[in-house]
Design a protein around this motif. Structure first.
Motif, PDB file in Angstrom:
ATOM      1  N   VAL A 156       0.875  -1.170   0.000  1.00 14.46           N
ATOM      2  CA  VAL A 156       0.000   0.000   0.000  1.00 14.46           C
ATOM      3  C   VAL A 156       0.917   1.227   0.000  1.00 14.46           C
ATOM      4  N   HIS A 157       0.648   2.194  -0.872  1.00 16.67           N
ATOM      5  CA  HIS A 157       1.540   3.334  -1.060  1.00 16.67           C
ATOM      6  C   HIS A 157       1.449   4.326   0.097  1.00 16.67           C
ATOM      7  N   ARG A 158       0.241   4.743   0.461  1.00 15.74           N
ATOM      8  CA  ARG A 158      -0.067   5.574   1.617  1.00 15.74           C
ATOM      9  C   ARG A 158       0.276   7.060   1.458  1.00 15.74           C
ATOM     10  N   GLY A 194       0.676  10.124   5.779  1.00 13.68           N
ATOM     11  CA  GLY A 194       0.216  10.628   4.495  1.00 13.68           C
ATOM     12  C   GLY A 194       0.070  12.131   4.523  1.00 13.68           C
ATOM     13  N   THR A 195      -0.647  12.659   3.551  1.00 15.23           N
ATOM     14  CA  THR A 195      -0.879  14.099   3.416  1.00 15.23           C
ATOM     15  C   THR A 195      -2.331  14.389   3.759  1.00 15.23           C
ATOM     16  N   PRO A 196      -2.602  15.259   4.736  1.00 15.60           N
ATOM     17  CA  PRO A 196      -3.952  15.426   5.287  1.00 15.60           C
ATOM     18  C   PRO A 196      -5.083  15.545   4.271  1.00 15.60           C
ATOM     19  N   VAL A 197      -4.928  16.369   3.228  1.00 14.01           N
ATOM     20  CA  VAL A 197      -6.060  16.577   2.308  1.00 14.01           C
ATOM     21  C   VAL A 197      -6.349  15.357   1.451  1.00 14.01           C
ATOM     22  N   TYR A 198      -5.443  14.381   1.440  1.00 16.53           N
ATOM     23  CA  TYR A 198      -5.649  13.140   0.672  1.00 16.53           C
ATOM     24  C   TYR A 198      -5.932  11.952   1.598  1.00 16.53           C
ATOM     25  N   MET A 199      -6.030  12.212   2.892  1.00 19.09           N
ATOM     26  CA  MET A 199      -6.079  11.146   3.888  1.00 19.09           C
ATOM     27  C   MET A 199      -7.497  10.602   4.083  1.00 19.09           C
ATOM     28  N   ALA A 200      -7.632   9.294   3.983  1.00 17.00           N
ATOM     29  CA  ALA A 200      -8.925   8.648   4.180  1.00 17.00           C
ATOM     30  C   ALA A 200      -9.365   8.762   5.641  1.00 17.00           C
ATOM     31  N   PRO A 201     -10.686   8.807   5.903  1.00 15.31           N
ATOM     32  CA  PRO A 201     -11.173   8.941   7.291  1.00 15.31           C
ATOM     33  C   PRO A 201     -10.648   7.868   8.232  1.00 15.31           C
ATOM     34  N   GLU A 202     -10.538   6.621   7.740  1.00 18.37           N
ATOM     35  CA  GLU A 202     -10.077   5.550   8.623  1.00 18.37           C
ATOM     36  C   GLU A 202      -8.613   5.720   9.014  1.00 18.37           C
ATOM     37  N   THR A 237      -5.404  -0.975   1.418  1.00 18.81           N
ATOM     38  CA  THR A 237      -5.340  -0.418   0.071  1.00 18.81           C
ATOM     39  C   THR A 237      -6.471   0.573  -0.209  1.00 18.81           C
ATOM     40  N   GLU A 238      -7.573   0.468   0.555  1.00 19.20           N
ATOM     41  CA  GLU A 238      -8.687   1.404   0.346  1.00 19.20           C
ATOM     42  C   GLU A 238      -8.251   2.862   0.554  1.00 19.20           C
ATOM     43  N   ASP A 249      -5.479   4.187  -0.417  1.00 17.06           N
ATOM     44  CA  ASP A 249      -4.940   4.644  -1.702  1.00 17.06           C
ATOM     45  C   ASP A 249      -6.063   4.990  -2.672  1.00 17.06           C
ATOM     46  N   VAL A 250      -7.142   4.202  -2.625  1.00 16.92           N
ATOM     47  CA  VAL A 250      -8.279   4.455  -3.515  1.00 16.92           C
ATOM     48  C   VAL A 250      -8.950   5.780  -3.151  1.00 16.92           C
ATOM     49  N   TRP A 251      -9.064   6.050  -1.847  1.00 14.52           N
ATOM     50  CA  TRP A 251      -9.612   7.344  -1.404  1.00 14.52           C
ATOM     51  C   TRP A 251      -8.748   8.482  -1.950  1.00 14.52           C
ATOM     52  N   ALA A 252      -7.419   8.341  -1.818  1.00 10.93           N
ATOM     53  CA  ALA A 252      -6.499   9.376  -2.305  1.00 10.93           C
ATOM     54  C   ALA A 252      -6.627   9.549  -3.817  1.00 10.93           C
ATOM     55  N   LEU A 253      -6.837   8.459  -4.533  1.00 10.46           N
ATOM     56  CA  LEU A 253      -7.071   8.538  -5.971  1.00 10.46           C
ATOM     57  C   LEU A 253      -8.285   9.416  -6.262  1.00 10.46           C
ATOM     58  N   GLY A 254      -9.357   9.241  -5.490  1.00  6.10           N
ATOM     59  CA  GLY A 254     -10.545  10.081  -5.652  1.00  6.10           C
ATOM     60  C   GLY A 254     -10.236  11.547  -5.396  1.00  6.10           C
ATOM     61  N   CYS A 255      -9.376  11.807  -4.406  1.00  9.90           N
ATOM     62  CA  CYS A 255      -8.982  13.195  -4.113  1.00  9.90           C
ATOM     63  C   CYS A 255      -8.188  13.786  -5.270  1.00  9.90           C
ATOM     64  N   VAL A 256      -7.374  12.956  -5.923  1.00  7.21           N
ATOM     65  CA  VAL A 256      -6.624  13.418  -7.094  1.00  7.21           C
ATOM     66  C   VAL A 256      -7.586  13.828  -8.206  1.00  7.21           C
ATOM     67  N   ILE A 257      -8.611  13.014  -8.437  1.00  2.00           N
ATOM     68  CA  ILE A 257      -9.608  13.327  -9.473  1.00  2.00           C
ATOM     69  C   ILE A 257     -10.300  14.652  -9.166  1.00  2.00           C
ATOM     70  N   ILE A 258     -10.713  14.826  -7.911  1.00  2.00           N
ATOM     71  CA  ILE A 258     -11.389  16.063  -7.500  1.00  2.00           C
ATOM     72  C   ILE A 258     -10.469  17.261  -7.725  1.00  2.00           C
ATOM     73  N   SER A 259      -9.176  17.102  -7.376  1.00  2.00           N
ATOM     74  CA  SER A 259      -8.232  18.203  -7.547  1.00  2.00           C
ATOM     75  C   SER A 259      -8.039  18.555  -9.017  1.00  2.00           C
ATOM     76  N   LEU A 260      -7.927  17.546  -9.871  1.00  2.00           N
ATOM     77  CA  LEU A 260      -7.680  17.792 -11.285  1.00  2.00           C
ATOM     78  C   LEU A 260      -8.890  18.431 -11.962  1.00  2.00           C
ATOM     79  N   LEU A 261     -10.073  18.025 -11.548  1.00  2.00           N
ATOM     80  CA  LEU A 261     -11.292  18.573 -12.152  1.00  2.00           C
ATOM     81  C   LEU A 261     -11.790  19.818 -11.419  1.00  2.00           C
ATOM     82  N   LYS A 262     -11.102  20.138 -10.295  1.00  2.00           N
ATOM     83  CA  LYS A 262     -11.477  21.310  -9.496  1.00  2.00           C
ATOM     84  C   LYS A 262     -12.955  21.267  -9.092  1.00  2.00           C
TER      85      LYS A 262
END
Length: 217
Positions: free
Chosen positions: A144-146, A181-189, A198-199, A201-214
């Motif tokens: 898990v990358h984290r 990790g980095t707070p704004v990408y950090m999953a609640p758990e 690994t979940e 990392d998936v949460w952080a992936l969603g944060c990346v999408i939100i950031s890219l699409l603003k």
């Protein structure tokens, strides 16, 4: 433990301009600073014999546990995927560990977003498909990358995305309860210390999408 501010200021002067691998005696010239994080800095370095260039992560050994540094190297050694930054080799001296990796032009997805201001939906799909491919591979290898975030997603000259910075990555085991990790990408758990895998990392992936699409703006 993180590198103190005085240590960060001193590091550039302490890292030799000409670095010699004590085992192979190969020499490397230290070029520009590519970036820095809590546990060290990353420089562009050039093999003075072949002209090959690398991104070299330089970690001060007494400020970051040797065990953690060695774990990062061992993880990088096992990963071979087109969407993961490639590992070349590593060595250490009495002060630093040097991790030689594939050079990705010094550009991250965060740099692109900052310069462009916005990305189109087709561009976001292009990058996210590669991120999913790389993450799927990492998870299947049992890690898990984290710390998935825009600044750790590197882009090479062929505009291919590469996942980098495995300083917080760990082997999957009973669910981790460490806050990292980095707070704004950090999953609640993660920040709730409920245990994560690994979940996160998936949460952080969603944060990346939100950031890219603003989407948050």
């Amino acid at each position: 433990m993180s590198v103190s501010e005085p240590s960060r200021a001193q590091m550039a002067s302490e890292v030799p301009e000409i670095l010699v691998d004590p085992k192979t005696l190969r020499s490397y010239g230290r070029d520009e600073l590519l970036g820095q994080g809590a546990c060290g800095k990353c420089y562009k370095m050039t093999d003075l014999e072949t002209g090959d260039t690398y991104a070299v992560k330089v970690i001060r050994l007494y400020s970051w546990g040797v065990e953690e540094v060695c774990e990062e190297v061992q993880i990088l050694k096992t990963l071979r995927h087109k969407n993961v930054v490639g590992f070349s080799h590593s060595f250490e001296d009495d002060k630093f560990m040097y991790i030689f990796m594939e050079l990705c032009s010094g550009q991250t997805l965060g740099d692109i977003l900052k310069a462009r201001g916005t990305l189109t939906e087709p561009e976001v799909r292009y990058y996210i498909n590669q991120l999913i491919s790389g993450l799927t591979y990492i998870h299947r290898q049992g890690y898990v990358h984290r710390d998935i975030k825009l600044e750790n997603l590197f882009i090479n000259d062929q505009m291919e995305l590469k996942i980098g910075d495995f300083g917080l990555a760990v082997k999957l085991k009973p669910r981790e309860k460490e806050v990292c990790g980095t707070p704004v990408y950090m999953a609640p758990e993660v920040w709730k210390r409920e245990g994560h895998g690994t979940e996160a990392d998936v949460w952080a992936l969603g944060c990346v999408i939100i950031s890219l699409l603003k989407l948050g703006n």
